[in-house]
Design a protein around this motif. Structure first.
Motif, PDB file in Angstrom:
ATOM      1  N   GLY A 175      -1.696   3.709   5.469  1.00  0.00           N
ATOM      2  CA  GLY A 175      -1.045   3.422   4.199  1.00  0.00           C
ATOM      3  C   GLY A 175      -1.959   3.581   3.005  1.00  0.00           C
ATOM      4  O   GLY A 175      -1.513   3.926   1.905  1.00  0.00           O
TER       5      GLY A 175
ATOM      6  N   MET B  95       4.669  -4.471   3.692  1.00  0.00           N
ATOM      7  CA  MET B  95       3.522  -3.587   3.857  1.00  0.00           C
ATOM      8  C   MET B  95       2.236  -4.382   3.875  1.00  0.00           C
ATOM      9  O   MET B  95       2.058  -5.323   3.092  1.00  0.00           O
ATOM     10  CB  MET B  95       3.495  -2.563   2.726  1.00  0.00           C
ATOM     11  CG  MET B  95       4.614  -1.545   2.783  1.00  0.00           C
ATOM     12  SD  MET B  95       4.974  -0.828   1.161  1.00  0.00           S
ATOM     13  CE  MET B  95       5.818  -2.193   0.351  1.00  0.00           C
TER      14      MET B  95
ATOM     15  N   ASP C 107       0.747   4.826   0.290  1.00  0.00           N
ATOM     16  CA  ASP C 107       2.034   4.165   0.444  1.00  0.00           C
ATOM     17  C   ASP C 107       1.893   2.661   0.217  1.00  0.00           C
ATOM     18  O   ASP C 107       2.858   2.006  -0.186  1.00  0.00           O
ATOM     19  CB  ASP C 107       2.603   4.423   1.844  1.00  0.00           C
ATOM     20  CG  ASP C 107       3.067   5.862   2.018  1.00  0.00           C
ATOM     21  OD1 ASP C 107       3.349   6.529   1.003  1.00  0.00           O
ATOM     22  OD2 ASP C 107       3.147   6.336   3.166  1.00  0.00           O
ATOM     23  N   TYR C 108       0.727   2.117   0.504  1.00  0.00           N
ATOM     24  CA  TYR C 108       0.475   0.710   0.182  1.00  0.00           C
ATOM     25  C   TYR C 108       0.373   0.594  -1.334  1.00  0.00           C
ATOM     26  O   TYR C 108      -0.455   1.265  -1.965  1.00  0.00           O
ATOM     27  CB  TYR C 108      -0.812   0.230   0.853  1.00  0.00           C
ATOM     28  CG  TYR C 108      -1.152  -1.208   0.547  1.00  0.00           C
ATOM     29  CD1 TYR C 108      -0.452  -2.247   1.149  1.00  0.00           C
ATOM     30  CD2 TYR C 108      -2.148  -1.523  -0.374  1.00  0.00           C
ATOM     31  CE1 TYR C 108      -0.751  -3.576   0.855  1.00  0.00           C
ATOM     32  CE2 TYR C 108      -2.458  -2.845  -0.669  1.00  0.00           C
ATOM     33  CZ  TYR C 108      -1.755  -3.863  -0.061  1.00  0.00           C
ATOM     34  OH  TYR C 108      -2.045  -5.179  -0.358  1.00  0.00           O
TER      35      TYR C 108
END
Length: 474
Positions: free
Chosen positions: A306, A300, A311-312
């Motif tokens: 993100g 990532m 999500d990161y």
């Protein structure tokens, strides 16, 4: 799945002069007397922090005694904000300027007073509508200012910690994760950095945590030749540093070098082949940023999507934490504008990810889904995976994400703010005529059946909280 699924939901609210001294409020007939500091005043209603907790009264129906009593006529509200320099010195002034430009008002900067920047919003005749005071400081200082009535809004890179929550409760202020006082301004990425002479180019987020927790002391543990690992962070009082350290299972056992500035950190890391640092993406300088590759094999990098979905893994959020919900008309209008595309653009230009709700097509999630399929355990059948993909093919994900404390259905501070943003969007008709599906996820640890139960419980918890916010469904 391997990763847990989880508007500018920003609020520059709460206004009033510098409330520092106690006032005494007496009802018209004298039957009620309250003594306390003023938490907020919107030109009509006065909010008092008394020994009984917050009390709201119509100002016209009471008498007020004390130096801090607001004037009955000609009241011009003052909005005080304090906190992280990037937010108080860059983002908020830019938002104020954008609001003035969009609404035909004027924003003038007044002479600074001590360490406080001063602005005034003026109407077309040049008359002041709102005074704004901005003071830079750490997240910890901003929370202290909020609790001691020195500011109306704390601008922070972290949620309140347990000690701050307890101190706030003593003065009738709720800063718990479920409180509606904390609102998300935007997101910013932290990245792991090394020296360009270090061959490492990706790293597992779990390895970063293990290193700063003192469980990894040599690069050999990460597949390199033996070399002592040195650790570097920015200023200890910086909110992003505090947010990162909060990820550790306990106070760091490793020796960490704290640097006065991000530039100092980048220079020190670049000069030391054994160094590992964590710093904001905007401040990597001459150091080498690393991609984050987790135990699912998914790499990532900090892209906008993100960061918006968190999500990161090393996303840090910027919060506006408010003392009172009492707002004059000009601040209410500012709040409405902050949800506009123009405001979201200003947030992005300031280097943060905005919090506007955006669709994320299935094509943009292909790598995540492929990895989920690749690591599926023996308890997950092909039919299970096919059903999941078929369900997602018929729908579009939105960027709002809800995250929980490990193994629980308790929403964190940012997620509670995201839930309010979703409720507002539903109320505003954004999803009129459409179905909304809430999908719960857990991590890959533990038994599959227990994880399925936890995933379902999380979806139901979000549904219940959302329906509570909505009340009567539109």
């Amino acid at each position: 799945m391997c990763a847990a699924a989880g508007g500018l939901a920003a609020a520059l609210l709460c206004a009033g002069p510098t409330w520092a001294e106690e006032v005494t409020i007496t009802s018209a007939q004298g039957a009620l007397t309250l003594t306390g500091r003023i938490a907020g005043y919107d030109g009509t209603y006065l909010e008092i922090e008394s020994s009984h907790g917050p009390v709201t009264l119509a100002y016209a129906g009471v008498t007020c005694a004390g130096a801090d009593c607001p004037p009955r006529d000609g009241y011009i509200p003052t909005l005080r904000l304090s906190g992280e320099p990037v937010l108080s010195g860059l983002l908020v002034p830019a938002l104020l300027a954008g609001y003035a430009r969009e609404t035909g008002l004027a924003l003038a900067q007044e002479p600074d007073v001590d360490d406080t920047a001063s602005f005034v919003l003026q109407d077309t005749a040049g008359d002041p509508l709102l005074h704004v005071r901005l003071r830079a400081g750490s997240s910890a200082e901003a929370f202290a200012d909020l609790i001691t009535f020195e500011t109306d809004i704390a601008l922070t890179y972290r949620a309140a910690n347990p000690r701050e929550i307890d101190r706030a409760a003593e003065v009738g202020l709720d800063l718990a994760p479920a409180s509606d006082r904390s609102l998300v301004l935007g997101g910013e990425a932290l990245v792991a950095v090394t020296s360009p002479r270090n061959p490492q180019r990706t790293i597992d987020p779990a390895a970063i945590i293990a290193a700063f927790a003192g469980r990894i002391a040599d690069w050999q543990s990460l597949g390199q030749a033996p070399q002592p690992l040195t650790l570097h962070l920015g200023p200890a009082e910086n909110g992003q540093v505090e947010a990162f350290l909060a990820l550790l299972p306990k106070p760091p056992a490793a020796a960490i070098t704290y640097h006065a500035t991000a530039a100092d950190l980048a220079a020190a890391v670049a000069a030391d082949p054994g160094a590992l640092g964590v710093t904001p993406l905007r401040a990597t300088g001459v150091a080498q940023p690393l991609g984050l590759r987790d135990n699912c094999g998914l790499t990532m990098v900090p892209r906008l999507a993100g960061l918006k979905t968190q999500d990161y893994p090393l996303t840090t959020l910027a919060f506006a934490v408010v003392r009172s919900h009492r707002q004059p008309d000009v601040v209410r209008d500012l709040l409405r504008w902050l949800r506009s595309p123009a405001a979201q653009l200003i947030v992005r230009r300031a280097g943060l990810s905005d919090q506007g709700i955006t669709p994320i097509p299935l094509d943009d999630q292909g790598e995540r889904i492929a990895h989920a399929v690749a690591i599926a355990g023996p308890d997950t059948s092909l039919r299970d995976l096919q059903d999941m993909v078929a369900l997602m093919l018929a729908r579009v994900r939105i960027s709002l994400t809800f995250r929980f404390a490990n193994g629980t259905t308790d929403l964190d501070t940012a997620s509670a703010a995201n839930l309010r943003t979703l409720a507002l969007a539903i109320r505003s008709g954004v999803y009129a005529g459409r179905d909304i599906m809430l999908i719960g996820f857990s991590d890959a640890e533990g038994e599959a059946e227990a994880n399925r139960d936890l995933s379902a419980a999380r979806a139901l918890a979000v549904e219940s909280a959302l329906l509570t916010l909505l009340g009567q469904l539109p």
